[in-house]
Design an enzyme around this catalytic site. Structure first.
Site, PDB file in Angstrom:
ATOM      1  N   GLY A   1      15.066 -16.819 -13.766  1.00 31.72           N
ATOM      2  CA  GLY A   1      15.844 -16.551 -14.966  1.00 31.72           C
ATOM      3  C   GLY A   1      17.519 -16.223 -15.011  1.00 31.72           C
ATOM      4  O   GLY A   1      17.199 -16.947 -13.725  1.00 31.72           O
TER       5      GLY A   1
ATOM      6  N   ALA B   1      22.245 -13.236 -12.183  1.00 36.23           N
ATOM      7  CA  ALA B   1      22.696 -11.737 -12.783  1.00 36.23           C
ATOM      8  C   ALA B   1      21.972 -11.602 -14.117  1.00 36.23           C
ATOM      9  O   ALA B   1      22.037 -10.648 -14.522  1.00 36.23           O
ATOM     10  CB  ALA B   1      23.737 -12.123 -13.925  1.00 36.23           C
TER      11      ALA B   1
ATOM     12  N   SER C   1      15.406 -20.720 -10.646  1.00 34.51           N
ATOM     13  CA  SER C   1      14.101 -22.112 -11.069  1.00 34.51           C
ATOM     14  C   SER C   1      14.693 -23.281 -12.034  1.00 34.51           C
ATOM     15  O   SER C   1      13.255 -22.512 -12.841  1.00 34.51           O
ATOM     16  CB  SER C   1      12.840 -21.881 -10.299  1.00 34.51           C
ATOM     17  OG  SER C   1      12.909 -20.152 -10.990  1.00 34.51           O
TER      18      SER C   1
END
Length: 204
Positions: free
Chosen positions: A32, A35, A106
């Site tokens: 993701g 943050a 990623s």
């Protein structure tokens, strides 16, 4: 690949190792935006599993760059190599029958697919559980705990995912967590429920 090398198998088969340790290995791959909550969820999940007397270990994106991947930058080629190495390392941890928790942006689908393929290709296959830790860009940018989005918007950081570099969201993750809708405890519970349903851990 280096030449003149030979793979040396161990004396303990994977199934036997699992029976002796009383646990199956698996990789939980959190992906993701920065943050979005990956590291926070990974830390809480590791703590939860360890308190249940389960073998678990967390690999965090920033932490890995202090050691194993300190030679890599954030350009596209370095990002690919960063995730390639972590795919290999997570497989090794999972082969030891640990529940491996990775928290890495990623950003590229192809790199995550390669990490998955490494796990699937092993015999017996090691479960690879992709967790999309999702929150709108406006939300993660408003959090900005490290001030990275502000620097990226100011042009001080190049190749910053979500701003000046792409993030390719998972198309079919095993688990999808919206952190603008679910708190950390709820996210951990959702992952644990999945592990229980798949028989990777006993029901607590």
């Amino acid at each position: 690949m280096a030449s003149n090398i030979t793979f040396h198998p161990g004396a303990v088969e994977q199934d036997e190792r699992g029976q002796l340790l009383g646990q199956k290995g698996a990789t939980i791959w959190l992906t993701g935006l920065s943050a979005s909550g990956k590291s926070t969820i990974a830390t809480a999940l590791e703590q939860h599993l360890l308190h249940k007397r389960l073998h678990a270990y967390r690999l965090d994106g920033d932490n890995i760059r202090f050691g194993l991947n300190k030679d890599l930058g954030f350009d596209p080629a370095s990002r690919v190599e960063n995730i390639r190495r972590i795919g290999e390392v997570s497989l090794l941890f999972s082969l030891s029958c640990s529940i491996t928790i990775t928290a890495f942006i990623s950003p590229y689908i192809s790199d995550r697919d390669l990490a998955r393929a490494l796990h699937v290709a092993h015999s017996p296959s090691i479960p690879f559980i992709e967790v999309f830790v999702d929150a709108p860009l406006s939300v993660v940018e408003s959090r900005d705990p490290k001030g990275l989005y502000k620097k990226a918007r100011a042009g001080e950081i190049k190749d910053f995912t979500g701003i000046s570099a792409p993030y390719e969201a998972p198309l079919d993750p095993e688990i999808h967590i919206r952190t603008d809708e679910l708190d950390v405890a709820g996210a951990v519970a959702k992952i644990v429920q999945y592990l229980e349903e798949k028989g990777l851990i006993g029901k607590q």
